[in-house]
Design a protein around this motif. Structure first.
Motif, PDB file in Angstrom:
ATOM      1  N   ARG A 181       3.187   5.684  -5.955  1.00  0.00           N
ATOM      2  CA  ARG A 181       2.779   5.789  -7.366  1.00  0.00           C
ATOM      3  C   ARG A 181       1.769   6.918  -7.549  1.00  0.00           C
ATOM      4  NH1 ARG A 181       2.900  -0.022  -7.083  1.00  0.00           N
ATOM      5  NH2 ARG A 181       4.411  -0.922  -8.559  1.00  0.00           N
ATOM      6  N   ARG A 182       0.787   6.982  -6.618  1.00  0.00           N
ATOM      7  CA  ARG A 182      -0.236   8.025  -6.726  1.00  0.00           C
ATOM      8  C   ARG A 182       0.360   9.411  -6.477  1.00  0.00           C
ATOM      9  NH1 ARG A 182      -3.149   4.099  -3.836  1.00  0.00           N
ATOM     10  NH2 ARG A 182      -2.798   5.228  -1.880  1.00  0.00           N
ATOM     11  N   LEU A 183       1.225   9.530  -5.450  1.00  0.00           N
ATOM     12  CA  LEU A 183       1.821  10.819  -5.106  1.00  0.00           C
ATOM     13  C   LEU A 183       2.623  11.397  -6.269  1.00  0.00           C
ATOM     14  CD1 LEU A 183       3.119  10.284  -1.443  1.00  0.00           C
ATOM     15  CD2 LEU A 183       1.320  11.851  -2.170  1.00  0.00           C
TER      16      LEU A 183
ATOM     17  N   ASN B  52       0.828  -1.214   0.000  1.00  0.00           N
ATOM     18  CA  ASN B  52       0.000   0.000   0.000  1.00  0.00           C
ATOM     19  C   ASN B  52       0.862   1.264   0.000  1.00  0.00           C
ATOM     20  OD1 ASN B  52       0.806  -0.563   2.662  1.00  0.00           O
ATOM     21  ND2 ASN B  52      -0.861   0.657   3.505  1.00  0.00           N
ATOM     22  N   VAL B  53       2.076   1.180   0.605  1.00  0.00           N
ATOM     23  CA  VAL B  53       2.982   2.333   0.594  1.00  0.00           C
ATOM     24  C   VAL B  53       3.502   2.563  -0.819  1.00  0.00           C
ATOM     25  CG1 VAL B  53       5.181   3.244   1.426  1.00  0.00           C
ATOM     26  CG2 VAL B  53       3.644   2.076   3.011  1.00  0.00           C
ATOM     27  N   LEU B  54       3.902   1.485  -1.508  1.00  0.00           N
ATOM     28  CA  LEU B  54       4.377   1.622  -2.879  1.00  0.00           C
ATOM     29  C   LEU B  54       3.277   2.177  -3.784  1.00  0.00           C
ATOM     30  CD1 LEU B  54       6.504  -1.622  -3.432  1.00  0.00           C
ATOM     31  CD2 LEU B  54       7.308   0.689  -2.980  1.00  0.00           C
TER      32      LEU B  54
ATOM     33  N   PRO C  80       5.396  11.013   7.856  1.00  0.00           N
ATOM     34  CA  PRO C  80       4.877  10.993   6.487  1.00  0.00           C
ATOM     35  C   PRO C  80       5.461  12.136   5.665  1.00  0.00           C
ATOM     36  CG  PRO C  80       3.254  11.944   7.949  1.00  0.00           C
ATOM     37  CD  PRO C  80       4.400  11.496   8.829  1.00  0.00           C
ATOM     38  N   CYS C  81       5.677  11.882   4.372  1.00  0.00           N
ATOM     39  CA  CYS C  81       6.243  12.891   3.477  1.00  0.00           C
ATOM     40  C   CYS C  81       5.225  13.165   2.371  1.00  0.00           C
ATOM     41  CB  CYS C  81       7.553  12.376   2.886  1.00  0.00           C
ATOM     42  SG  CYS C  81       8.447  13.602   1.906  1.00  0.00           S
ATOM     43  N   ASP C  82       4.726  14.393   2.306  1.00  0.00           N
ATOM     44  CA  ASP C  82       3.706  14.688   1.298  1.00  0.00           C
ATOM     45  C   ASP C  82       4.316  14.688  -0.097  1.00  0.00           C
ATOM     46  OD1 ASP C  82       4.128  17.680   0.295  1.00  0.00           O
ATOM     47  OD2 ASP C  82       4.585  17.621   2.439  1.00  0.00           O
ATOM     48  N   GLY C  83       3.468  14.525  -1.105  1.00  0.00           N
ATOM     49  CA  GLY C  83       3.926  14.376  -2.476  1.00  0.00           C
ATOM     50  C   GLY C  83       4.751  15.535  -2.977  1.00  0.00           C
ATOM     51  N   LYS C  84       4.341  16.771  -2.652  1.00  0.00           N
ATOM     52  CA  LYS C  84       5.063  17.947  -3.141  1.00  0.00           C
ATOM     53  C   LYS C  84       6.464  18.017  -2.548  1.00  0.00           C
ATOM     54  CE  LYS C  84       3.457  20.274  -6.411  1.00  0.00           C
ATOM     55  NZ  LYS C  84       4.281  20.171  -7.623  1.00  0.00           N
TER      56      LYS C  84
END
Length: 403
Positions: free
Chosen positions: A20-22, A14-16, A106-110
């Motif tokens: 992918r989504r981020l 689920n992390v991977l 947690p690390c946000d996508g940006k």
């Protein structure tokens, strides 16, 4: 143009999928692959090279630090990032020694996208043919001093105590003297006086001490410690001043302990390229007029005109080849660029750029600015606007130099 190749590693599917989504928006810019374990990652890398690997820390069988240790040994040119939410000191130390940068979960996508883009941009800059030509022409390339290697090996084991580090440091009286000088500087931000290597190590941090050993070792081996207006001892003193100012700014900005130490290290090493060029091209600086020596923009332009690269670029290239932290490499590369101080992301890079400019201020002004150096401030650059003296200094650091 070939896309950068990035490998993401995590044992949780689920992390991977989340990664992918981020990073979906980067699918046309980056060639991204995903591995469910350290063993799977090494198998993929054996088939094809990668520019970067981003690994989780806590994984069964082979954790992130172990994986990156193997990547460092087998594929030293690959950028190594750790994604982790751990707080264990031993794990942090092991990961720090084996990675170019730690990213907190947690690390946000940006944030993740920005960090990876910046690392790739620096890597691309350091592949510049003019810069490679200059580095390839170095007749004396600094080697990692023995004491630096000993400290690195001790930290890499992950079970080293402060007394063992102190015992290694005490074998080098010159290093002890330099550590005490930096720790006891008027701008160290400490109210106490340090009298032993152990006290200085506890205050500065083991990784800062490791890189101080690196610089001391380099200077001790120099054949040209003085060239014209340039003196290695003065460069070291200046770097200590920049490191302390950067450290104070980092503390005021609310950086965590690791980032404060990264910022201090970047300040200590920001001018390492100057030492390398002095040793290899002494004639470059022998008759250089003092106004050029004292003006960063003029000096960098002069170096690029004569050599094809500046001392900041040469220093960043050599440190990158040694596998130093991405923050340190980027800060060294950009320390003479005041626009970096206006970076939207407050980081060791922007802080060292500011500290480099502020270091030219007279001691009386810096004492006034940092008189209450360790008072708590917020965690954004905007919060520093409450301190008008410090804000004025920051605005001056951001402004262009006169030409």
């Amino acid at each position: 143009m070939t896309k950068p190749r990035i490998l993401f590693v995590d044992d949780e599917a689920n992390v991977l999928n989340g990664l992918r989504r981020l990073l979906f928006a980067k699918r046309n810019d980056w060639d991204m692959q995903f591995a469910p374990s350290g063993a799977a990652a090494l198998a993929i890398m054996a088939e094809t090279p990668f520019d970067m690997i981003v690994s989780d820390m806590r994984m069964p069988s082979m954790d992130g630090a172990e994986l990156l240790g193997e990547v460092m040994r087998l594929y030293p040119q690959t950028l190594r990032f750790i994604l982790s939410g751990f707080s264990d000191d031993v794990s942090t130390t092991k990961a720090l020694v084996r990675s170019h940068q730690l990213l907190s979960k947690p690390c946000d996508g940006k944030t993740l996208e920005n960090r990876l883009e910046r690392a790739l941009a620096v890597r691309a800059h350091l592949k510049n043919e003019s810069l490679r030509s200059v580095v390839g022409g170095l007749t004396t390339v600094p080697v990692l001093p023995k004491i630096y290697q000993q400290l690195t090996e001790a930290l890499n084991r992950g079970e080293t105590n402060d007394r063992e580090i102190e015992a290694i440091v005490e074998r080098q009286p010159i290093l002890v003297a330099r550590l005490l000088a930096v720790a006891n500087s008027a701008f160290s931000g400490s109210m106490q006086s340090f009298t032993s290597a152990g006290q200085a190590i506890a205050y500065l941090g083991t990784n800062a001490v490791r890189y101080m050993a690196l610089k001391c070792g380099m200077i001790g081996a120099m054949r040209h410690p003085t060239v014209g207006e340039f003196k290695a001892e003065a460069i070291v003193a200046h770097s200590g001043r920049v490191a302390n100012i950067a450290r104070l700014l980092a503390v005021r900005l609310g950086f965590d302990t690791l980032m404060v130490e990264e910022t201090t290290v970047a300040g200590l090493l920001h001018d390492v390229g100057q030492l390398i060029l002095m040793e290899n091209f002494p004639d470059l600086y022998r008759d250089l007029p003092l106004p050029v020596v004292r003006n960063d923009r003029w000096l960098s332009s002069y170096e690029r005109e004569r050599l094809g690269a500046s001392h900041a670029e040469v220093g960043a290239y050599v440190l990158a080849s040694w596998g130093l932290s991405q923050w340190v490499i980027e800060a060294v590369l950009h320390h003479h660029e005041p626009a970096i101080a206006a970076d939207i992301e407050v980081s060791p890079v922007s802080v060292v750029a500011m500290a480099e400019r502020m270091a030219s201020e007279p001691e009386s002004k810096l004492t006034e600015i940092f008189g209450d150096a360790l008072s708590p401030f917020g965690n954004t650059l905007h919060s520093l606007e409450r301190d008008t003296r410090l804000q004025a200094a920051i605005e001056q650091a951001r402004s262009p130099q006169p030409v």
